[in-house]
Design a protein around this motif. Structure first.
Motif, PDB file in Angstrom:
ATOM      1  N   PRO A 145      75.266 -48.237 -25.809  1.00  0.00           N
ATOM      2  CA  PRO A 145      76.224 -47.127 -25.787  1.00  0.00           C
ATOM      3  C   PRO A 145      76.312 -46.469 -27.164  1.00  0.00           C
ATOM      4  N   PRO A 146      77.001 -45.349 -27.277  1.00  0.00           N
ATOM      5  CA  PRO A 146      77.173 -44.725 -28.593  1.00  0.00           C
ATOM      6  C   PRO A 146      78.026 -45.613 -29.489  1.00  0.00           C
ATOM      7  N   SER A 147      77.888 -45.353 -30.768  1.00  0.00           N
ATOM      8  CA  SER A 147      78.518 -46.237 -31.734  1.00  0.00           C
ATOM      9  C   SER A 147      80.031 -46.033 -31.776  1.00  0.00           C
ATOM     10  N   MET A 148      80.734 -47.106 -32.028  1.00  0.00           N
ATOM     11  CA  MET A 148      82.176 -47.012 -32.154  1.00  0.00           C
ATOM     12  C   MET A 148      82.576 -46.628 -33.564  1.00  0.00           C
ATOM     13  N   GLN A 149      81.696 -46.890 -34.529  1.00  0.00           N
ATOM     14  CA  GLN A 149      82.050 -46.593 -35.907  1.00  0.00           C
ATOM     15  C   GLN A 149      81.828 -45.117 -36.182  1.00  0.00           C
ATOM     16  N   CYS A 179      80.440 -41.801 -37.791  1.00  0.00           N
ATOM     17  CA  CYS A 179      79.072 -41.560 -38.209  1.00  0.00           C
ATOM     18  C   CYS A 179      79.017 -41.318 -39.708  1.00  0.00           C
ATOM     19  N   LYS A 180      78.137 -42.029 -40.380  1.00  0.00           N
ATOM     20  CA  LYS A 180      77.994 -41.826 -41.819  1.00  0.00           C
ATOM     21  C   LYS A 180      77.089 -40.633 -42.034  1.00  0.00           C
TER      22      LYS A 180
END
Lengths: 717, 106
Positions: free
Chosen positions: B64-68, B70-71
């Motif tokens: 799934p897409p990241s929970m953090q 985006c850097k």
């Protein structure tokens, strides 16, 4: 270290009995095929094909794998590029797959009428059943393979390392491949696909990213940055930073540390010699002298021709005079006989020929030509009929009268034109004298005026030239013809097309109404080329005159020829140095592999490698399958893209961030991340119980697709 | 065919002894007229929605897409982005980007 292909044809195919399995690792980057039980695959090549056409014969041939690019020069490779059978990590192009299998089996040494060995072939995790069934069909139908087994390459790698004691029965395998990355947990030696994760970023994307970055920075070296070369660069120089931000700070500060970490690729470059300017002056002088000589030669040639012509004319004249003399001293009857030998029939003709010759002679010698008013003596008799009224004349005479009227009017017009020319000449003389006087009075002012006039004129001429060419360039668009038409013709076309279009829907009703034809009146008014072309001619003539005047009287005037082209020149006259041919890899070295951890940087909205591992472990724990320590204690790194230096440290740091503190994390790299998948498969196929894991053609056709969907091999045998 | 090409065995031979059906028989007109289904179509045809959702399949296991959050980094240099400039298509840190000019093409 770049991978090396092994495509030597093997000769011991027949040495293997027919129950000995063939093991194929069908990977996104490389295809490996060999015999079960051996430690290395026999044949390795890149999993791509090319179908170029032979330049001379025109036939399309297939080339599998990567080959010596020098040999490909005989083929036209422009229409096709390298093609792969994979879409992401699933095989979908079975024609290409067939070519690849052909090549693989051929190099393995197959020479019997069918491949009479069981085949173990790798696939991706949770392969869609369509791809799987097509692969099975291909193997059964085209190659006559008796039985087939499918397995996941990451799982084989884990099992191999488990047998070697590197990792445990329970653990996690992190496989970063060419197109994708997988994280698969293992419990009791079997993969647990419920907690498996896949992200669609792999080595291919890293190479692509690096290529894009370098092409952006060095657009003039773009031809050197081929995909293969960039892949080599990636494998040699890229590494993974333990912490991206701190690493980037080092580079941002500059300094010695950054210098040490920067790599520089020097492209082949030959220095050009610096004495370029001196030869150019010499060259100019030489060219000028050459032109002078040519001019001189031409003038001499013209002189010679003129001389010859004068001689000929003089000879002719002499002959004619002699003839005339003879005619004078001779009787009437003999005249005809004498003249019969020559071209002329009467004495009058001879006389007229003589006068013509004298005239041309005088012209050739450059003397002034006297305008012979031949018409005057016969004017009266020629125009005798004009004054006679029409009724008195016969039809014949009427025709003659009309002819005479016409002749009279034309000769009058000619005389008038001559008059006008003389007057214009006088005018010009007068103007020139005026200018001379002005110049003599006030030389400075005159010079300034002249200079400003020159500038204005040259600007106008340039602008018109630029408009012409720019207008043509801008309007080209998709239609080639637009470039060749001038503005009036383009206007005409535009009007015509609008007329064709704005007459209702569908049908072309142009012409039904009389007003439509008024369009052509518009057009012809626009089509006035004379107006357009006369002006620039006048201006250009003025310009030429003014420049010649300036050149005469102004010692500091330099004529700027071709000033229009100077606008497009780029201001680069410094010589190319060694540094221009260097490609520097600084931040790119660790920025590109970083996309494995941040797929968002290339637009893939999925988890990075460390988060994937965390996600998998969490999934397992949710299902209560296993305790955490057992999993994190044995994490195996495999796959080609895990060879970047610094990968293990980074992963460890990443996983530690996600999992609760204090969990033991042990990350081990596989013994040989590239070959372990094949070795694991080979060991598996050599086991005793392997035949029970395969399925045969009968099984496939009897049990059908549903069964194939549920087919999974047991990895612990 | 040029001798060095033949020697290098660059070209795949058209007739393979071990094949039951040769390529040129299967695809008589040279290229296959069959349009192979791309991955998207394959997945669509699989009808994964008809199966229970906890069974792993190709679509299930995708991460799934990241929970953090985006850097973000500067698109050109790779340095950290200072200010968040949302109206620009590419993210760019301030003033550390210098553009090279004056390179000859060649």
């Amino acid at each position: 270290m770049p991978f090396i292909s092994k495509i030597q044809r093997q000769s011991d195919y027949s040495a293997f009995p027919s129950h000995h399995p063939i093991v194929i690792d069908n990977g996104g980057s490389y295809f490996r095929i060999g015999w079960a039980g051996e430690s290395d695959p026999r044949v390795i090549f890149r999993n791509i094909i090319q179908r170029p056409r032979h330049k001379i014969t025109g036939e399309t041939i297939t080339v599998v794998g990567d080959h010596n690019p020098a040999l490909l020069k005989y083929f036209d490779c422009t229409r096709t590029g390298p093609r792969s059978a994979f879409d992401n990590n699933v095989v979908y192009q079975f024609e290409i797959m067939e070519y690849i299998l052909d090549f693989g089996f051929d190099r393995l040494g197959a020479d019997q009428s069918r491949i009479d060995h069981p085949v173990l072939i790798t696939e991706c995790a949770c392969n869609p059943v369509q791809s799987r069934s097509k692969m099975a069909e291909l193997l059964f139908e085209s190659y006559g393979v008796p039985s087939v087994a499918f397995g996941v390459d990451a799982a084989f790698s884990y099992k191999y390392n488990q047998q070697l004691g590197i990792c445990n029965n329970n653990g996690l395998v992190i496989c970063s491949g060419f197109n994708t990355m997988h994280v698969i947990p293992f419990i009791n030696g079997e993969p647990v696909y419920e907690a498996c994760n896949r992200t669609n970023v792999g080595g291919y994307h890293i190479t692509d990213y690096l290529k894009q970055l370098l092409s952006l920075k060095y657009p003039h070296h773009i031809s050197k940055l081929t995909w293969e070369k960039v892949e080599d660069l990636k494998m040699e120089h890229c590494y993974i930073a333990t912490d991206y931000e701190t690493e980037v700070q080092v580079f941002q500060k500059g300094g010695k540390e950054a210098e040490e970490k920067t790599r520089c690729w020097q492209l082949p470059w030959t220095p050009s010699f610096t004495d370029e300017t001196a030869p150019s002056e010499e060259e100019i002088a030489r060219k000028a002298a050459f032109k002078e000589k040519q001019g001189q030669r031409l003038r001499e040639m013209a002189e010679a021709k003129r001389f010859n012509r004068i001689n000929d004319l003089e000879n002719e004249m002499r002959d004619l005079e002699i003839l005339l003399q003879r005619l004078k001293h001779v009787e009437e009857d003999d005249v005809l006989s004498i003249l019969a030998k020559t071209r002329y029939t009467t004495k009058l003709e001879v006389e007229s020929a003589i006068s013509k010759a004298t005239q041309s002679l005088r012209k050739a010698k450059g003397e002034s030509v006297e305008s012979v008013e031949k018409t005057d003596p016969s004017a009266a008799e020629k125009y005798n009929l004009i004054n006679v009224p029409d009724e008195d004349l016969t039809p014949e005479q009427l025709k003659q009268k009309r002819k005479q009227l016409f002749i009279k009017s034309t000769s009058e017009a000619r005389q008038q034109r001559k008059q006008k020319q003389i007057e214009e000449e006088l005018e010009r003389e007068r103007k020139r004298q005026l200018e001379e006087e002005k110049r003599r009075e006030n030389p400075e002012q005159y010079l300034d005026e002249l200079r400003s006039k020159h500038r204005d004129l040259s600007e106008k001429v340039d602008q018109r030239k630029r408009l012409k060419t720019n207008g043509n360039h801008n309007s080209s668009g998709g239609v080639g013809r637009g470039e060749r038409l001038n503005s009036s013709q383009r206007e005409r076309m535009r009007l015509l097309t609008t007329a064709a279009f704005d007459r209702g829907k569908g049908e072309d009703t142009f012409g039904m109404k009389d007003e439509d034809w008024q369009l052509y009146k518009l057009m012809s008014r626009d089509n006035d080329d004379d107006d357009d072309d006369d002006q620039p001619d006048l201006d250009e003539a003025e310009l030429v005159r003014v420049t010649s005047r300036l050149r005469e009287i102004d010692p500091t005037f330099i004529f700027k020829a071709e000033s229009g082209s100077s606008t497009a020149e780029a201001p680069h006259f410094r010589p190319l140095t060694k540094e221009d041919f260097q490609i520097i890899l600084g931040v790119e070295r660790f920025r590109c592999p970083e996309i494995l951890f941040h797929p968002n940087w290339i637009g893939v909205e999925q988890l990075g490698l460390d988060e994937m591992a965390g996600n998998s472990i969490q999934g397992l724990l949710d299902k209560g399958r296993c305790s955490e320590e057992r999993i994190t204690n044995s994490i195996l790194l495999t796959g080609g893209s895990c060879l970047f230096p610094g990968m293990s440290e980074r992963l460890e740091a990443g996983i530690r961030m996600i999992r609760p503190s204090g969990t033991p994390i042990r990350i081990i790299k596989a013994l040989n991340p590239i070959f372990d998948a094949w070795r694991g498969a080979s060991a598996y196929a050599a086991a005793m119980q392997f035949p029970q894991q395969t399925f045969s053609k009968m099984d496939y056709y009897e049990k059908g697709e549903e069964w194939l969907k549920k087919y999974q091999i047991r990895y612990t045998i | 065919m040029e001798p060095e090409v033949v020697e290098a065995e660059l070209v795949l031979p058209t007739h393979m002894k071990f094949k039951k059906v040769q390529m040129y028989e299967k695809y008589p007109k040279g290229q296959a007229r069959v349009r192979w289904k791309h991955l998207k179509q394959i997945i669509q045809a699989e009808n994964y929605q008809n199966y229970p959702p906890n069974e792993p399949n190709y679509v299930n296991i995708e991460s799934p897409p990241s929970m953090q959050p985006c850097k973000r980094i500067c698109d050109i240099t790779g340095f950290k982005v200072g200010l968040k400039q949302t109206w620009q298509k590419i993210q760019c840190g301030n003033s550390h980007v210098g553009v090279e000019t004056g390179h000859q093409r060649g």
